[in-house]
Scaffold this active site. Sequence first.
Site, PDB file in Angstrom:
ATOM      1  N   ASP A 175       0.869  -1.178   0.000  1.00 22.10           N
ATOM      2  CA  ASP A 175       0.000   0.000   0.000  1.00 22.10           C
ATOM      3  C   ASP A 175       0.904   1.226   0.000  1.00 22.10           C
ATOM      4  O   ASP A 175       2.127   1.102  -0.097  1.00 22.10           O
ATOM      5  CB  ASP A 175      -0.960  -0.013   1.216  1.00 22.10           C
ATOM      6  CG  ASP A 175      -2.296   0.626   0.867  1.00 22.10           C
ATOM      7  OD1 ASP A 175      -2.293   1.806   0.479  1.00 22.10           O
ATOM      8  OD2 ASP A 175      -3.333  -0.045   0.987  1.00 22.10           O
ATOM      9  N   HIS A 265      -2.992   3.153  -4.575  1.00 24.63           N
ATOM     10  CA  HIS A 265      -2.379   2.659  -3.329  1.00 24.63           C
ATOM     11  C   HIS A 265      -0.977   2.090  -3.560  1.00 24.63           C
ATOM     12  O   HIS A 265      -0.623   1.064  -2.983  1.00 24.63           O
ATOM     13  CB  HIS A 265      -3.285   1.592  -2.690  1.00 24.63           C
ATOM     14  CG  HIS A 265      -4.509   2.170  -2.034  1.00 24.63           C
ATOM     15  ND1 HIS A 265      -4.499   2.707  -0.776  1.00 24.63           N
ATOM     16  CD2 HIS A 265      -5.784   2.297  -2.488  1.00 24.63           C
ATOM     17  CE1 HIS A 265      -5.712   3.144  -0.457  1.00 24.63           C
ATOM     18  NE2 HIS A 265      -6.510   2.916  -1.484  1.00 24.63           N
ATOM     19  N   GLU A 325     -10.146   2.933  -4.866  1.00 26.21           N
ATOM     20  CA  GLU A 325      -9.739   4.289  -4.523  1.00 26.21           C
ATOM     21  C   GLU A 325      -8.629   4.843  -5.430  1.00 26.21           C
ATOM     22  O   GLU A 325      -7.554   5.207  -4.956  1.00 26.21           O
ATOM     23  CB  GLU A 325      -9.292   4.318  -3.048  1.00 26.21           C
ATOM     24  CG  GLU A 325     -10.416   3.914  -2.111  1.00 26.21           C
ATOM     25  CD  GLU A 325     -10.046   3.933  -0.639  1.00 26.21           C
ATOM     26  OE1 GLU A 325     -10.933   4.197   0.184  1.00 26.21           O
ATOM     27  OE2 GLU A 325      -8.877   3.650  -0.298  1.00 26.21           O
TER      28      GLU A 325
HETATM   29  C1  ACM Z   1     -10.914  -0.436   1.000  1.00 31.09           C
HETATM   30  O1  ACM Z   1     -11.302  -0.432   2.180  1.00 31.09           O
HETATM   31  N1  ACM Z   1     -10.344   0.637   0.471  1.00 31.09           N
HETATM   32  C2  ACM Z   1     -11.061  -1.593   0.166  1.00 31.09           C
END
Ligand code: ACM
Length: 504
Positions: A175, A265, A325
């Site tokens: 991440d 991410h 995201e």
């Molecule tokens: C997430 O909680 N962004 C998958």
Amino acid sequence: MACTGPAPDERPVLIPAPQKTIWGDGTYRLPERLQLGIADTALIAAAGYVNEVLAPYGTVAVDRCDRGDIVLELDSAALPPEGYHLSVTHAGVRIGGGSYRGVVNGIATLRQLLPAKAGSGAKIPYAEIADRPAFGWRGVMLDVSRHFFDKEEIFTLLDQMARLKLNKFHWHLTDDQGWRIEIPCYPELTQEGAWRLFNRQDTLCMGRAAREQNDDFLLPVRRLRTDGADTLYGGYYTRKDIREVVAYAAVRGIDVIPEIDMPGHCLQAIDSYPWLACFGRGSWGQSFSSPLCVGKDRTLAFCESVWEELFELFPYEYVHMGGDEVDKSNWKRCPDCQTRMRAEGLPDEAALQAWFMHRMQRFCEARGRRMIGWDEILEGDVTPTATIMSWRGAKGGIEAARQGNHAIMAPTTNCYLDYYQTRDTAREPLAIGGYVPVEKVYELDPYEQLTPAEQACILGVQANLWTEYIATWPHAEYMLLPRLSALAEVGWSLDRKDYAGYLH
Ligand code: ACM
Ligand code: ZN
């Protein structure tokens, strides 16, 4: 003779509740030197597991035969793969499973039949138990990027999962805040990307540790190293570590699903290899980090090489590609991404993400793997073979199932165990979202709003633990338990859920 068995208050607690339990009158006393019979060589690893489970109660000698104080056997003709039958009589304990997995589930039940107090001469109540799961996917996700948890801590989690018959370990390995898996062809991912200067969350954790004099919030000293004048914080898994975890999980009937979250991410990967980004450096959009530049062929080659390395280490067919995201503002301004969109006839940046996910999915499927993505991947024309992990409520899973895609239910409202258990203002600075009390986890109905045909698309349920504010394993356990046991009942015992009985 009517058998009433132990009084309800004296019965061992079995979680998740088995499908059918008949208690008998009497108890079987485990001999101090116990013979374990395994009727099939496929169960040798399970014998090792029983040996570990019974170590506090006596010694175990293993025989390859269908006799013994405890006998493990396969019965694939009568039982589904994860189903098992367990009987405790004056003659001892017999566990028959539909497969290795079924036997392991029977061992989990045997474990709960044993007295909590260790010592020789343990007594197990007579019982006949017939059991099978409601869902094949009973998962737990652990984020090891925001804070790193070492191999031994992962073993502990796997052991706790096995006790509750949870069978999928989703390992969020990368991440923005840390890359945790060694990739030999891109060594800087861990040489650089596994280490960071303290960030805002780290500082908050340390502040709380000091304020409350509670080491559960203290960043572990063993994860600090100095680099010149800097203190760096982090850690990563070697390939050997990964293999050990996968093997440890397999003995306990648990599949391991690696997640390399992309194309968003990815900030630690970009910091290690800045050419992965649209403009040659890491940056932040409005809420999320800027993604990989999917306009550049070199980025695509990177993604494929990373996954090739992972396929070698992780045998399970499912892998998780993230897809959540993604801030697409860089893509709007990037000449490479815009060229890609024109070349592929993509109308907008959402279509560019879908193009990237489809390409990665084809790459996985050509190698015999199946791709899971967070529910954002529904936003661009998803292919029928993608599996959707529904997190922004159940709506992603419902939409997926209605169009025939497989889905796993992990809505924040019931399954995000980084949310606190109660509304507790003292803790709010470190809580992320809403709150998820244990009854909320228990309440989850993965089939809500779905027709029987659509229900068949629901693979199961999963709890997720994001660790922005969870720096130590004791704190992780505090968040996971007992809520994981509620999730286990949803995943295993859906048709007989009984919150009062569970609570008792
Ligand atoms: C997430 O909680 N962004 C998958
Ligand atoms: Zn770009």
